[in-house]
Design a protein around this motif. Sequence first.
Motif, PDB file in Angstrom:
ATOM      1  N   UNK A 131      -4.537   4.290  13.354  1.00 42.16           N
ATOM      2  CA  UNK A 131      -4.085   3.177  13.197  1.00 42.16           C
ATOM      3  C   UNK A 131      -4.187   1.945  12.085  1.00 42.16           C
ATOM      4  N   UNK A 132      -4.583   2.012  11.188  1.00 41.80           N
ATOM      5  CA  UNK A 132      -4.300   1.853   9.616  1.00 41.80           C
ATOM      6  C   UNK A 132      -2.985   1.720   9.397  1.00 41.80           C
ATOM      7  N   UNK A 133      -2.819   2.960   9.120  1.00 40.82           N
ATOM      8  CA  UNK A 133      -1.205   3.009   8.861  1.00 40.82           C
ATOM      9  C   UNK A 133      -0.704   2.324  10.200  1.00 40.82           C
ATOM     10  N   UNK A 134      -0.068   2.632  10.953  1.00 40.20           N
ATOM     11  CA  UNK A 134       0.465   1.525  12.050  1.00 40.20           C
ATOM     12  C   UNK A 134       0.079   0.129  11.565  1.00 40.20           C
ATOM     13  N   UNK A 135      -0.536  -0.578  11.668  1.00 40.45           N
ATOM     14  CA  UNK A 135      -1.468  -1.956  11.354  1.00 40.45           C
ATOM     15  C   UNK A 135      -0.486  -2.794  10.089  1.00 40.45           C
ATOM     16  N   UNK A 136      -0.875  -1.273   8.945  1.00 45.70           N
ATOM     17  CA  UNK A 136      -0.366  -1.921   8.034  1.00 45.70           C
ATOM     18  C   UNK A 136       1.017  -1.622   7.370  1.00 45.70           C
ATOM     19  N   UNK A 137       1.610  -1.448   8.202  1.00 45.56           N
ATOM     20  CA  UNK A 137       2.997  -0.968   7.782  1.00 45.56           C
ATOM     21  C   UNK A 137       3.323  -1.848   8.904  1.00 45.56           C
ATOM     22  N   UNK A 138       3.327  -2.926   9.868  1.00 42.21           N
ATOM     23  CA  UNK A 138       3.971  -3.723  10.190  1.00 42.21           C
ATOM     24  C   UNK A 138       3.230  -5.218   8.914  1.00 42.21           C
ATOM     25  N   UNK A 139       1.887  -5.164   8.283  1.00 48.49           N
ATOM     26  CA  UNK A 139       2.088  -6.167   7.734  1.00 48.49           C
ATOM     27  C   UNK A 139       2.932  -5.982   6.290  1.00 48.49           C
ATOM     28  N   UNK A 140       3.171  -4.849   5.826  1.00 47.34           N
ATOM     29  CA  UNK A 140       3.476  -4.029   4.794  1.00 47.34           C
ATOM     30  C   UNK A 140       5.373  -4.862   5.176  1.00 47.34           C
ATOM     31  N   UNK A 141       5.800  -4.942   5.877  1.00 49.73           N
ATOM     32  CA  UNK A 141       7.395  -5.089   6.010  1.00 49.73           C
ATOM     33  C   UNK A 141       7.143  -6.106   6.045  1.00 49.73           C
ATOM     34  N   UNK A 142       6.173  -7.356   6.685  1.00 46.25           N
ATOM     35  CA  UNK A 142       6.487  -8.956   6.943  1.00 46.25           C
ATOM     36  C   UNK A 142       6.521  -8.829   5.572  1.00 46.25           C
ATOM     37  N   UNK A 143       5.112  -8.921   4.478  1.00 49.11           N
ATOM     38  CA  UNK A 143       5.370  -9.165   3.340  1.00 49.11           C
ATOM     39  C   UNK A 143       6.138  -8.591   1.695  1.00 49.11           C
ATOM     40  N   UNK A 144       6.821  -7.338   2.469  1.00 48.12           N
ATOM     41  CA  UNK A 144       7.356  -6.809   0.876  1.00 48.12           C
ATOM     42  C   UNK A 144       8.929  -6.439   1.555  1.00 48.12           C
ATOM     43  N   UNK A 145       9.401  -6.800   3.130  1.00 44.82           N
ATOM     44  CA  UNK A 145      10.900  -6.756   3.259  1.00 44.82           C
ATOM     45  C   UNK A 145      10.908  -5.078   4.014  1.00 44.82           C
ATOM     46  N   UNK A 146      12.060  -5.328   4.563  1.00 41.89           N
ATOM     47  CA  UNK A 146      12.636  -4.035   4.950  1.00 41.89           C
ATOM     48  C   UNK A 146      13.176  -2.787   4.190  1.00 41.89           C
ATOM     49  N   UNK A 147      13.410  -2.808   2.913  1.00 40.51           N
ATOM     50  CA  UNK A 147      13.881  -2.187   1.808  1.00 40.51           C
ATOM     51  C   UNK A 147      12.956  -1.110   1.543  1.00 40.51           C
ATOM     52  N   UNK A 148      11.919  -1.445   1.396  1.00 41.30           N
ATOM     53  CA  UNK A 148      10.599   0.148   1.129  1.00 41.30           C
ATOM     54  C   UNK A 148      10.062   0.546   2.021  1.00 41.30           C
ATOM     55  N   UNK A 149      10.177   0.026   3.501  1.00 39.04           N
ATOM     56  CA  UNK A 149       9.894   0.860   4.532  1.00 39.04           C
ATOM     57  C   UNK A 149      11.354   1.804   4.975  1.00 39.04           C
ATOM     58  N   UNK A 150      12.874   1.872   4.360  1.00 39.58           N
ATOM     59  CA  UNK A 150      13.682   2.220   4.812  1.00 39.58           C
ATOM     60  C   UNK A 150      13.032   3.317   3.788  1.00 39.58           C
ATOM     61  N   UNK A 151      12.548   3.439   2.224  1.00 43.91           N
ATOM     62  CA  UNK A 151      12.837   4.277   1.491  1.00 43.91           C
ATOM     63  C   UNK A 151      12.072   5.113   1.684  1.00 43.91           C
ATOM     64  N   UNK A 152      10.832   4.715   2.405  1.00 44.85           N
ATOM     65  CA  UNK A 152       9.502   5.209   3.059  1.00 44.85           C
ATOM     66  C   UNK A 152       9.886   6.046   3.978  1.00 44.85           C
ATOM     67  N   UNK A 153      11.266   5.709   4.978  1.00 50.08           N
ATOM     68  CA  UNK A 153      11.062   6.582   5.941  1.00 50.08           C
ATOM     69  C   UNK A 153      12.345   7.829   5.132  1.00 50.08           C
ATOM     70  N   UNK A 154      12.816   7.158   4.657  1.00 50.08           N
ATOM     71  CA  UNK A 154      14.175   8.570   3.647  1.00 50.08           C
ATOM     72  C   UNK A 154      13.504   9.227   3.443  1.00 50.08           C
ATOM     73  N   UNK A 155      12.164   9.505   2.478  1.00 51.89           N
ATOM     74  CA  UNK A 155      12.000  10.110   1.302  1.00 51.89           C
ATOM     75  C   UNK A 155      11.265  10.888   2.782  1.00 51.89           C
ATOM     76  N   UNK A 156      10.071  10.654   3.696  1.00 53.74           N
ATOM     77  CA  UNK A 156      10.248  11.770   4.997  1.00 53.74           C
ATOM     78  C   UNK A 156      10.590  12.108   5.331  1.00 53.74           C
ATOM     79  N   UNK A 157      11.832  11.801   6.195  1.00 51.78           N
ATOM     80  CA  UNK A 157      13.251  12.469   6.773  1.00 51.78           C
ATOM     81  C   UNK A 157      13.422  13.516   5.245  1.00 51.78           C
ATOM     82  N   UNK A 158      13.718  13.421   4.483  1.00 52.68           N
ATOM     83  CA  UNK A 158      14.297  13.669   3.518  1.00 52.68           C
ATOM     84  C   UNK A 158      12.933  15.552   2.365  1.00 52.68           C
TER      85      UNK A 158
END
Length: 263
Positions: A114-141
């Motif tokens: 729950x903390x990660x799910x909630x935290x990621x939505x707030x992180x996207x709002x504050x820091x934008x999309x690029x860091x989250x795309x980086x996160x997802x791509x690192x995990x996929x890679x």
Amino acid sequence: MSAKGPWHDLSLRLASGVGMAALGLGAVWAGGPWFAALAATVCGLMLWELARMVAPERALEAVIVGLSGAAAVLVGRALPDAVALVPIAVPAILGAVLLRRERAIFAAFALAIVAASYGLTGFRDVHGVVWLIWLVLVVIATDVSGYFAGRFIGGPKFWPRVSPKKTWAGTLGGWFAAVLIGLIFLTFTNAGRDLPWISMALSLASQMGDIAESAVKRRMGVKDSSGLLPGHGGLFDRFDGLLGAALFMLLVAQLVYVPEVRF
């Protein structure tokens, strides 16, 4: 004797994996209510899977816990950060009360989900999309490179008592792929030169999330968290790495300044 080879599930894994990646990256890019809805849905389903693993005989209670997790993400977004801690904690407490088994394990993982799910939505709002795309791509890679390196190279196991299939070759392959993702992002963003090794640390956090979920499954005597995803098992099986990486990224963001990354 089984006719299935080591690559028998590859096409199914790739097809469902590409579909999940497209849906996830699309929601991350859209942000706002779209990303919040996806995060809440994934959170609820992962909690349902966790509850079913812990207490498979309590089907109704698992549904209640899952719904409470989805609601916690959405309600938390409407509240100030300090007050949002209350709904974030509710699913963990509720599950521990209703399921009556493995309470500490359930509460710890439920709180993390729950903390990660909630935290990621707030992180996207504050820091934008690029860091989250980086996160997802690192995990996929990390996941894809670890899969192929482990299958092609094999060799010594990374932690056989907890995750019998994970090899050192797969682990190192994941780190190498994560570094490449960091180097690629350096070419078109203003991220600092530490990004490659931070990407490798994020890869390790992703692998630890995978291992932690494997430990829970072994303790509960199940192969997959559920059968929701063809070729992959359940959402928890696929998002365990993202869970570990997200918690690491959110923790680091609390300790150091996260710059706005521009193209």
